[in-house]
Each structure stands twice: as C-alpha cells, then as structure tokens.
Enzyme design. Structure first.
Site, short mmCIF file in Angstrom:
data_model
loop_
_atom_site.label_atom_id
_atom_site.label_comp_id
_atom_site.label_asym_id
_atom_site.label_seq_id
_atom_site.Cartn_x
_atom_site.Cartn_y
_atom_site.Cartn_z
N ARG A 1 68.25 -10.60 67.59
CA ARG A 1 69.76 -9.82 67.73
C ARG A 1 69.19 -8.36 68.06
NH1 ARG A 1 72.40 -12.81 62.29
NH2 ARG A 1 71.77 -14.76 62.88
N ARG B 1 64.66 -21.73 72.51
CA ARG B 1 64.49 -23.00 72.71
C ARG B 1 64.75 -23.74 74.02
NH1 ARG B 1 66.96 -25.75 67.28
NH2 ARG B 1 65.48 -24.92 65.50
N GLN C 1 54.57 -8.14 55.85
CA GLN C 1 55.86 -9.19 55.71
C GLN C 1 57.08 -8.47 55.12
OE1 GLN C 1 57.56 -11.73 56.24
NE2 GLN C 1 56.12 -13.24 55.73
N GLU D 1 60.12 -6.96 67.02
CA GLU D 1 59.79 -8.39 66.93
C GLU D 1 60.87 -9.43 67.39
OE1 GLU D 1 56.73 -9.87 64.03
OE2 GLU D 1 57.97 -11.52 63.69
N GLU E 1 72.16 7.16 91.84
CA GLU E 1 72.07 7.95 93.07
C GLU E 1 72.79 7.33 94.41
OE1 GLU E 1 68.28 5.92 95.38
OE2 GLU E 1 67.87 7.95 94.09
N ARG F 1 46.72 -17.06 60.26
CA ARG F 1 46.47 -18.23 59.86
C ARG F 1 47.67 -19.25 60.36
NH1 ARG F 1 46.51 -21.41 54.11
NH2 ARG F 1 48.63 -21.55 54.94
N TYR G 1 51.08 -8.52 52.86
CA TYR G 1 52.03 -9.05 52.11
C TYR G 1 52.06 -8.25 50.89
CZ TYR G 1 51.29 -13.06 55.01
OH TYR G 1 50.94 -14.05 56.29
N TYR H 1 61.97 -7.06 62.42
CA TYR H 1 62.27 -8.34 62.55
C TYR H 1 63.53 -8.47 63.15
CZ TYR H 1 58.18 -8.63 59.68
OH TYR H 1 56.62 -8.54 59.46
N THR I 1 56.82 5.50 97.18
CA THR I 1 57.61 4.70 97.98
C THR I 1 57.53 4.72 99.41
OG1 THR I 1 59.42 4.99 96.12
CG2 THR I 1 59.99 3.58 97.82
#
Length: 686
Positions: free
Chosen positions: A314, A55, A217, A50, A452, A145, A186, A310, A562
């Site tokens: 990183r 930003r 969670q 995940e 290759e 939610r 949860y 989670y 290809t």
C-alpha cells in the site's frame, strides 16, 4: 548534415554481438552497503520500501505502477520478499519474487534487494537462484532461513542450509563480495530461539559470516529498538542496523501479521484501535501518527539514519508518514533526459535512440542481452543487436489498464479515420472525448505527456486532428539551464540543447505531398518507412546517428544522451506498427469495422521522423507539415486523386473508404488493392 534528394535502402538484418562501445566517462557502480555507510557518515537520513509479490499477473502490473509512483519520493532501495510457495525463483512467472525484483531493478529503474530463504532448500537450489539473480543484474540479497511451506515441517539438513548463517557463508564462498548481503534482526528475539541473548549471538554469527547490514523485524516502541541496537553494539555487532517500521493500516491485517510474527501488540495501541476497529480510515490515521511519533523518538536517540517501511503493498499511509518526517523528496531534477535502469551492468550507459523515449521498459527489454552499452557517443550503427519483442503482454510492458477502460478512451466503435484522429487529439489536449472520458494514454505512451510537450501542444493538436498522428516529439531548446524545471537534466550549472523532433504516422497521400515540400527545407533530416520495410526513404547517412539532445556541464565533455539513429529506427518501426494491432486492434472483434480500420492503418500508412537541425532558430517542423497539408489540398483541387464513388464523395487518398464511415469492407479491400498496384508508379514519380 542533410543532403538533397533521398536514399532508398532495404531493411537491415540484425547480427549477433553487442553494441559497439564508445570512449567516454563512465559512472562506476557503488555497492548498496557502501552507499548506506556513506550516508550514515554524512549524517543523512533516508528510507527504503518493502513489497511482496502479488498473486495474479494483473496484480503484478498494478504493483509495478505503484513502484513507479513511490520511487518518485526518493527511496534508497526497494525490497521484494520471497514466497516459497509461489515458485519464487522462476523469472518467467509474472508473480514470482525473482520476476518482480527484476522488473523493479531493470524496468522501474531503482536499486532493488531480493529476499531469499533457504529453508528446506539444497545448495544447488540456492546456487541456481543466486546465479539467476546475478544474471538479471540483482546485487543485493536479504538472506533468511525462512519458514517451510504450509503443511511442511522444518528439517535439519546435513551439509545443507539450516540457518541464515549457512546461507551467508555460502554466498561469500561462492560469489565473494558480488552481492551486498543483508540479514534480519529481531528486537524481541526470534520466536523460535531459546532466549533473547541466544538470538543476539546468532545474529552476530550472521554478521561475522559476512552480512553487510541488518534490517529489523517490526516493533511498536522506539525504546525496544534502541535497546536492541545497544545490545548489539555491546557484543560487537557494528554493521548498520536499520529499523523496520510497519504502519498500522487495518485492524484485521494487524492481528494477522502479529500472529504470524508471534509478536504482542502493546496495550496502549490495542486500547486506541479497539474503539475504531471497523473504521479503516481512522485506524490508518492513527497508524500514521503512531509511526511518526516512534520514528521521531528514534531520530532523537541519534542511532537512526535510515527507516525501512513494510508497506504491505500500500502507498497512502507510507507516503503520509514520509512527508511528515521530511523524507519524501520528489526531486524534479532529472539526471538524464531518459529514464535509466538501476542494473549495474548498464551504469555506464549514456546514449539511447529517441524512438523509445515513451517506452523505456521496452528498450531495456530489447537490449538486455547487450554486452556493452554506448557511453559518450552512440557510434556507428552497423549492427545493433536488438532483441525481438514478441510478447507485448509481459506484465511490465503491457498497458496498465483494463479492456473496458481502454475502449472508453480509444472508442468502443471506430467508424472513420477521424475517430482515430480524435483519440490522438484528445490525448494531446487532455479534453474529454465523446464518451466524456479523458484519453490518458495511447499505445505508444502509457503515461501522461511530458511537461515539455506544453511548448508545442497547440501545434501538435492541430496536425493530429488532420491525420498526422504524433507518437514522439520534442521542442527545440538552445542553452537552457540544466536546472530548468521543464527541459533541464544533468548536474546544476550546465546548459542543455535540443533539436526539434517529430515522429508520426500518416497516410500515403500526405507522404507524397511531404516529398514535394521537403526540398524547400535543406536543414531538415527525414526518415520515412512502411511496416514491411520495402519503402524506406531517408536523406540521412545510412549508419551515422544525429544527436538531438546534448548538454554542456562544468568540468565535463559534451554529453549527447539522445540520438536519431537510422538503423535503430528500422527496428523501432516494427514495434511501433505492431502496437496498432497488438494493443489497439485486439480490443475489437475480428472482422469488425473498427479492427479493420486499425489494420488498414497498420498495413498502408507510413512512419515518419523529422529533425530540424537549425535549433537556434524557431522550430520549422510544423511549417513543413502545414506546407504538406497545402500541397495535399492542392492535389485534391487539381483532381489528381482517385475516386471511390462511395456516397458520391471524391477521395484522393488510400483511406477514402474510411472517411466519415463511408464504404463497406468489399469496397475497402478493392480500394487498397488498387493502391497497391499503383504504389510503385507513384513512388517512382516522387
């Protein structure tokens, strides 16, 4: 396959429509929920990852690079969170959840799940987001939610979405079983719920509404997860329940995260990390140990096959954990010689032109509007509808490097063409340049060289140093096992084949010499073209492609994934030439010698591809190039070139003003103008 002489043709204009499809075996899309069930039934272990949207656009580009590194370990899927404050459904915004998920699926080429929260959203909002996800090829939704944006309050909406259950029902009512739907569980109970038992009932409602599986969670004790699963089974929740594991990677990030999730950290964990709270490496090492211990306890329970990580965007800690529990695979067997997308719309795609071998993201971008994708054979190329590539700075297409880093590799100043030759040569040889830096990428390839290439490295280095600037190549291969670690692809037990291929930029002088030597090599196909497209020469069929990679596998038809396609080459040349100016030339000040040199190559050089059809024999293409050099040298010796008189140096090609840095801008402009005037006569003479 080849013919004597050449054919001149104008540039083709794309027409509306899709690529014609060809008959051949397809690979049906298997839903993520079905794949999870299959792995559980076989007792196989797996993992998923995940991430959250960054930003900034540069952060988005960095995250895509991280995806590409981490998918090498073999995750079953990636998962992108939904940030309501970040305009998450706007796929035109680099940092949106939708855009990141689209890039992971289509350009990184991995199965992807998109979070989607419905808090304070209307049905029209959610419908629009789901339709956009479907349009982009996303098939997996984690329905939540969610929480209101900071400063807002959660409000009950009549006939709206108040809980995740409402959203699951809506997805099934509006989209049927198109989406695999995941929901959150949860182990400690939802913090806003009245009790643990009540929350379990709400979870069952979500599953009964149509959820396919559950991701939990985070938690810090294996026994908590085990109890949660047992409690779920007790009340009739029978879908897969995947434990969510967050490696502890920093003291303050841990405190902030548990504060947001309203969890309590076990006393034994706090006692262990308090003394090392200011030592990030020590905390990360502890976090790896804690996660590995907890996962092994869950494995021992017999209740766990998959682990959801989670990552907090990183990679170090997660990879260390995966290696210690034996899930990091790095399988070197390639299913195809090129990188596939995970978009289900392209699951039957089996053939691509070789030109985009080092820019697969661009190829996917330019063909995203196709209704069908070639399978089995490429077919006739009368009207491939390639989309325009106008924005070279889309975060998933641009080079993942800062301007200063690129200048260190490609030169802060370019005094002569030899400086450009040296960039290509250093890229091929991996030697350091004059600044003591290694050239790890060029505009046409953002990655290190394919393995290759090692078979032809010395030859490539030699011709690049003399002005044949290669951007794509492959050695010839004759019946190598499909499991070969360097050139192998496809299923085990097969054999793979390749024709030798070279694609390069070179000067008009070299092209003139090349035309003189090519008649000696009737088994070599060529296509030679300038940026404007008015100079376009080939001895290939105008519409039919040439297979340059194919494989023979037990129980299957021959697969040829290809091709060298003459019409597609004309679309590729626009992109290939523009990369000179958009990626390289833009690094320098307008009017500078460096920028003018790059512009000169763009305006006056040719793009060439060569195919050696005699693949069982030794690669002849480098012999062709060496003969071209000899012919060019012969023309110099005969004094048939032009003299620009700069510093008393005789130059017989249109790049003479840049050799050894000689000449000023006025003389360069005059020289290029003279070349333009004589070019028609030269080509006619060829």
């Amino acid at each position: 396959m080849s013919s004597s002489g050449y054919t001149s043709s104008g540039a083709s204009t794309p027409s509306n429509g899709s690529r014609p499809s060809s008959p051949g075996p397809g690979v049906p899309y298997i839903k993520l929920a079905d794949r999870i069930e299959a792995k559980i039934n076989r007792g196989e272990r797996w993992f998923s990852l995940e991430f959250f949207p960054p930003r900034t656009p540069q952060g988005a580009a960095n995250l895509i690079s991280r995806f590409e590194r981490m998918v090498q370990g073999g995750p079953m899927f990636m998962d992108i969170t939904w940030h309501p404050a970040g305009d998450p459904g706007n796929n035109e915004k680099a940092t949106s959840s939708m855009s990141i998920a689209c890039a992971a699926l289509n350009y990184v080429g991995h199965e992807t799940m998109l979070h989607m929260s419905c808090c304070n959203s209307t049905k029209d909002d959610i419908r629009r987001h789901l339709e956009k996800a479907k349009e982009l090829g996303i098939r997996n939704i984690l329905a939540l939610r969610g929480d209101p944006i900071v400063g807002d309050e959660w409000k009950y909406v009549e006939d709206g979405f108040n809980y995740a259950t409402d959203m699951v029902k809506f997805i099934r009512a509006e989209f049927g079983d198109y989406f695999t739907v995941c929901v959150a569980g949860y182990p400690h109970g939802h913090p806003d719920c009245g009790s643990y038992e009540e929350d379990l009932q709400h979870l069952k409602e979500k599953v009964d509404a149509g959820a396919d599986f559950i991701i939990t969670q985070l938690f810090f004790r294996a026994d908590r997860y085990i109890k949660f699963v047992e409690d779920c089974r007790r009340i009739g929740i029978n879908v897969p329940i995947i434990p969510g594991v967050m490696p502890i990677q920093g003291y303050h990030s841990l405190r902030n995260l548990v504060k947001l999730s309203k969890l309590e950290i076990p006393e034994e964990i706090m006692s262990a990390i308090e003394p090392i709270r200011d030592n990030d490496e020590a905390i990360r090492n502890y976090g790896v140990h804690q996660a590995v211990t907890m996962i092994k306890e869950m494995y021992d329970s017999g209740l766990v096959n998959g682990i959801h990580f989670y990552t907090l965007n990183r990679e170090v800690a997660t990879i260390q954990i995966l290696k210690q529990i034996g899930l990091w695979t790095e399988d070197i067997q390639r299913p195809w010689p090129w990188k596939r997308t995970a978009n289900f719309n392209r699951c039957e795609e089996e053939v691509r032109p070789i030109f985009w071998a080092s820019r697969p993201k661009s190829y996917v971008y330019r063909t995203q509007e196709w209704d069908e994708f070639p399978n089995g054979r490429w077919g006739s190329s009368e009207s491939p509808a390639f989309g325009e590539l106008n924005d070279y700075y889309l975060f998933y297409l641009k080079p993942n490097a800062k301007k200063e880093e690129l200048l260190d590799m490609w030169g802060h100043e370019l005094e002569s063409l030899q400086d450009v030759f040296d960039v290509f040569t250093n890229y091929i040889t991996t030697k350091e340049n004059k600044q003591g830096k290694k050239v790890r990428k060029i505009p046409w390839n953002d990655d290190e060289l394919a393995a290759e290439t090692g078979y032809i490295n010395d030859q490539l280095a030699r011709i690049n140093s003399r002005g044949v600037l290669t951007i794509n190549s492959q050695p010839n291969v004759n019946a190598a096992p499909s499991t070969d670690p360097v050139v192998g692809w496809g299923t085990p037990g097969g054999y793979v084949f390749q024709k030798a291929y070279l694609e390069f930029f070179t000067s008009r002088e070299n092209v003139q010499a090349l035309f003189k030597v090519l008649p000696k090599y009737p088994n070599v196909n060529y296509h030679i073209i300038k940026f404007e497209g008015d100079d376009d020469y080939t001895n290939c069929d105008q519409q039919q492609p040439i297979a340059v990679t194919w494989g023979v596998f037990p129980g299957k038809e021959i697969i040829q994934p290809t091709v060298v396609d003459p019409v597609s080459f004309k679309f590729w040349k626009d992109e290939a030439f523009t990369l000179w100016t958009e990626y390289w030339g833009q690094l320098y000040e307008e009017g500078s010698r460096s920028r003018e040199l790059i512009q000169h190559i763009h305006d006056t050089w040719y793009l060439v591809n060569l195919v050696d059809n005699d693949f069982p024999r030794d690669n002849i293409l480098f012999t062709v190039i060496e003969d071209m050099f000899k012919e060019a040298d012969l023309q110099k010796a005969k004094g048939k070139g032009q003299t620009n008189g700069v510093n008393g140096v005789h130059h017989d090609d249109d790049d003479g003003v840049f050799v050894n840095g000689a000449g000023d801008v006025a003389k360069k402009t005059e020289q290029i103008q003279r070349n333009v005037e004589v070019e028609a006569d030269v080509v006619h003479a060829l």
